[in-house]
Structure formats: C-alpha cells, structure tokens
Scaffold this active site. Structure first.
Site, PDB file in Angstrom:
ATOM      1  N   GLU A  53      -6.702   4.736   7.913  1.00  0.00           N
ATOM      2  CA  GLU A  53      -6.504   6.162   7.590  1.00  0.00           C
ATOM      3  C   GLU A  53      -7.745   6.743   6.939  1.00  0.00           C
ATOM      4  O   GLU A  53      -8.045   7.929   7.110  1.00  0.00           O
ATOM      5  CB  GLU A  53      -5.263   6.312   6.704  1.00  0.00           C
ATOM      6  CG  GLU A  53      -3.989   6.106   7.518  1.00  0.00           C
ATOM      7  CD  GLU A  53      -2.841   5.470   6.756  1.00  0.00           C
ATOM      8  OE1 GLU A  53      -2.831   5.481   5.510  1.00  0.00           O
ATOM      9  OE2 GLU A  53      -1.924   4.942   7.427  1.00  0.00           O
ATOM     10  N   LYS A 106       0.171   4.226  -0.278  1.00  0.00           N
ATOM     11  CA  LYS A 106      -0.462   5.418   0.322  1.00  0.00           C
ATOM     12  C   LYS A 106      -0.220   6.637  -0.568  1.00  0.00           C
ATOM     13  O   LYS A 106      -0.173   6.495  -1.785  1.00  0.00           O
ATOM     14  CB  LYS A 106       0.041   5.605   1.761  1.00  0.00           C
ATOM     15  CG  LYS A 106      -0.136   4.326   2.597  1.00  0.00           C
ATOM     16  CD  LYS A 106       0.073   4.515   4.072  1.00  0.00           C
ATOM     17  CE  LYS A 106      -0.154   3.186   4.791  1.00  0.00           C
ATOM     18  NZ  LYS A 106       0.033   3.296   6.243  1.00  0.00           N
ATOM     19  N   SER A 119       3.709  -1.965  10.403  1.00  0.00           N
ATOM     20  CA  SER A 119       5.164  -2.058  10.601  1.00  0.00           C
ATOM     21  C   SER A 119       5.732  -3.433  10.262  1.00  0.00           C
ATOM     22  O   SER A 119       6.626  -3.921  10.950  1.00  0.00           O
ATOM     23  CB  SER A 119       5.538  -1.631  12.026  1.00  0.00           C
ATOM     24  OG  SER A 119       5.147  -0.283  12.256  1.00  0.00           O
ATOM     25  N   GLY A 165       2.797   2.462  10.793  1.00  0.00           N
ATOM     26  CA  GLY A 165       3.747   3.554  10.618  1.00  0.00           C
ATOM     27  C   GLY A 165       4.466   3.951  11.896  1.00  0.00           C
ATOM     28  O   GLY A 165       5.134   4.979  11.943  1.00  0.00           O
ATOM     29  N   ASN A 198       0.877  -1.173   0.000  1.00  0.00           N
ATOM     30  CA  ASN A 198       0.000   0.000   0.000  1.00  0.00           C
ATOM     31  C   ASN A 198       0.911   1.219   0.000  1.00  0.00           C
ATOM     32  O   ASN A 198       1.478   1.579   1.034  1.00  0.00           O
ATOM     33  CB  ASN A 198      -0.890  -0.032   1.251  1.00  0.00           C
ATOM     34  CG  ASN A 198      -1.716   1.238   1.413  1.00  0.00           C
ATOM     35  OD1 ASN A 198      -1.762   2.075   0.506  1.00  0.00           O
ATOM     36  ND2 ASN A 198      -2.366   1.384   2.560  1.00  0.00           N
ATOM     37  N   HIS A 254      -9.429   1.238   4.987  1.00  0.00           N
ATOM     38  CA  HIS A 254      -8.154   1.410   5.685  1.00  0.00           C
ATOM     39  C   HIS A 254      -8.346   2.358   6.874  1.00  0.00           C
ATOM     40  O   HIS A 254      -9.144   3.293   6.807  1.00  0.00           O
ATOM     41  CB  HIS A 254      -7.099   1.967   4.732  1.00  0.00           C
ATOM     42  CG  HIS A 254      -5.719   1.920   5.295  1.00  0.00           C
ATOM     43  ND1 HIS A 254      -5.266   2.870   6.176  1.00  0.00           N
ATOM     44  CD2 HIS A 254      -4.719   1.021   5.145  1.00  0.00           C
ATOM     45  CE1 HIS A 254      -4.022   2.550   6.535  1.00  0.00           C
ATOM     46  NE2 HIS A 254      -3.674   1.445   5.919  1.00  0.00           N
ATOM     47  N   GLU A 257      -5.166  -4.695  10.722  1.00  0.00           N
ATOM     48  CA  GLU A 257      -4.147  -3.667  10.906  1.00  0.00           C
ATOM     49  C   GLU A 257      -4.426  -2.914  12.203  1.00  0.00           C
ATOM     50  O   GLU A 257      -5.235  -1.973  12.221  1.00  0.00           O
ATOM     51  CB  GLU A 257      -4.181  -2.678   9.734  1.00  0.00           C
ATOM     52  CG  GLU A 257      -3.886  -3.306   8.390  1.00  0.00           C
ATOM     53  CD  GLU A 257      -3.305  -2.287   7.421  1.00  0.00           C
ATOM     54  OE1 GLU A 257      -2.191  -2.530   6.947  1.00  0.00           O
ATOM     55  OE2 GLU A 257      -3.935  -1.250   7.174  1.00  0.00           O
TER      56      GLU A 257
HETATM   57  P1  13P Z   1       3.206   0.503   7.716  1.00  0.00           P
HETATM   58  O1  13P Z   1       3.705  -0.769   7.082  1.00  0.00           O
HETATM   59  O2  13P Z   1       3.915   1.728   7.215  1.00  0.00           O
HETATM   60  O3  13P Z   1       3.117   0.421   9.189  1.00  0.00           O
HETATM   61  O4  13P Z   1       1.696   0.694   7.184  1.00  0.00           O
HETATM   62  C1  13P Z   1       0.807  -0.368   7.302  1.00  0.00           C
HETATM   63  C2  13P Z   1      -0.405  -0.038   6.526  1.00  0.00           C
HETATM   64  O5  13P Z   1      -1.168   0.841   6.887  1.00  0.00           O
HETATM   65  C3  13P Z   1      -0.659  -0.791   5.291  1.00  0.00           C
HETATM   66  O6  13P Z   1      -1.937  -0.549   4.806  1.00  0.00           O
END
Ligand code: 13P
Length: 251
Positions: A97, A11, A213, A173, A9, A95, A167
């Site tokens: 976010e 982003k 992560s 992150g 992803n 997601h 997640e």
């Molecule tokens: P990270 O791998 O940067 O923690 O992000 C995970 C994520 O949100 C994947 O959709």
C-alpha cells in the site's frame, strides 16, 4: 529452528480507545503462548497506548512505516529513533500500500531498512507481485527485484536481523489467499535469494512471513509449509478472536 512470527498490521484503523481494547483482549488471550512471536502494529497515534497495554506481556510493538532521516525539516515524517522511543522493536517497510499509494520504491525501501537496522529496529520488509505481474509470469522477476534492491548493501549480519513478508498484492484484503503451494513456491525462491545474499546459516535463519487474507481457517496449512515462518495479517488482526486464533495456529 525459526520462531514463528505473527504480526497484526492494523493499517489505518483503531483510535486509542479502540486500540487499547483490542490490545488488552489480545494480551489476555495469548499469555500462555510462548513459542510464537507476536507483534502489533497500530497507527502512530496509538503506539504509546498499545505500548502501555503490552508492557508486561510477551507481545512486541511495531510501526507501519518510518522515514530514513533521523530528524530535521521533514514535515509529517517519523524517524526510527522516535519509534524506539515509544517502545517499537519492529517496523514494517515497503508495504504494497505504501508502494501503490505513497510512491515507495525499492530505493526508498532500502534507505529505510538501513536506517531501521542502524537504530536497532527489526524491519519487516514487504515484497510481492500484483495480479497482472503474476499473470505475465513475472513473479520471480518482481519479487527478486524487491528482495535484491530492498536489501542492497546489507551485510550478512544485517540480513540476519530482518524479517521478510511475502504479500502478493492480489491477495491483500481480497479474501483470495494464495494457496499454500503458491505461497511456498515464492517463499522458497526468497529463501534461495537470501542464501545467495547472506550465506547458508543466515539465509536459513531469516523468517519469511506470508501476508494476504490470512484467516483462522487457512493459517494452519500455510504455516505447515517449510519456508512459511509466520503471517503478516491485516483484516483478521482487527478482531481479538480471529487474531488470537492465528497466534494459536499450532494448538
Ligand atoms: P489482509 O490480511 O487484510 O489481506 O492484509 C494483509 C496485509 O496487507 C498485511 O500487511
């Protein structure tokens, strides 16, 4: 029994030129990988670029979101058919976010999941608790709501076609991965819900990814857990070396 699925992803990162370079490097380094499904999810504006790069590879294309209506006066939105048109087979839905910054709810997730399935896209349905929710002992309540309401009204055959991504928001992150045991506990709970919703055969066939992560140095122990069937990767998917070593977790 379940083919592992590793998805990047990206982003809000990578313009077309950068996306092209990254996708080319991933294609070149993963040609030998046959037993893992690999999905790249760039920003909308780079979808066509990445589609061109991966055309003759085993890598698949995914989008990061979509709207549930097919067309009309919905300024700024993108539909399932348009994602198919550009070559997507997958779409990330719900997601954290999107839930946090763009007011996505279990109800909007459910509408999007249904629209994606109708169009023949595979939704990667994201679920997961925040840190305060975990600390309050609400992991199963929150994740249970995400799963049950996000998948409400789906038939077993529709559930067969989805991917779930667990997640935990506190692990995204932050560099703070859930331990393999913490992740497996929740994956096992999600599996139980899928078995209840869709029956034994389908419930056991649905892949559940872990996200938060995921890095080359923790992927192997996560993937060793019985109900962890893949990874949804943010940060480590933005560099060819780290993403390729995630895809090759088995070697
Ligand atoms: P990270 O791998 O940067 O923690 O992000 C995970 C994520 O949100 C994947 O959709």
């Amino acid at each position: 029994m379940r083919t592992p699925i590793i998805a990047g992803n990206w982003k809000l990162n990578k313009n077309r030129a950068e996306a092209q370079v990254l996708a080319q490097a991933i294609v070149a380094e993963t040609q030998s990988v046959k037993d893992v499904e690999v999905v790249l999810c760039p920003v909308y504006t780079a979808l066509e670029t990445v589609a061109t790069v991966i055309r003759n590879s085993n890598i698949k294309l995914g989008a990061q979101d979509m709207f549930w209506e097919a067309s009309g006066a919905f300024t700024g939105e993108v539909s399932s058919d348009l994602l198919k048109d550009v070559g997507c087979q997958y779409v990330i839905i719900g997601h954290s976010e999107r839930r946090q910054y763009f007011f996505e709810t279990n109800e909007t997730v459910n509408k999007k999941v249904k629209a994606a399935l109708t169009a023949g896209l595979t939704p990667i349905v994201c679920v997961g608790e925040t840190l305060p929710e975990r600390e309050a002992g609400q992991v199963e309540a929150v994740v249970g709501n995400h799963v049950k309401n996000g998948l409400a009204g789906l038939s077993s055959e529709e559930i067969r076609k989805i991917v779930v991504a667990y997640e935990p928001v506190w692990a995204i992150g932050t560099g703070k991965t859930a331990t393999p045991e913490q992740a497996q506990d929740v994956h096992q709970y999600i599996r139980k819900l899928l078995l209840e919703l869709a029956g034994e055969e389908v419930g056991n066939s649905v892949r559940i990814q872990y996200g938060g992560s995921v890095k080359p140095d923790n992927v192997k122990e996560l993937m060793a857990k019985p109900d962890i069937d893949g990874a949804l990767v943010g940060g480590a998917s933005l560099k060819p070396d780290s993403f390729v070593s995630l895809v090759k977790f088995n070697s």
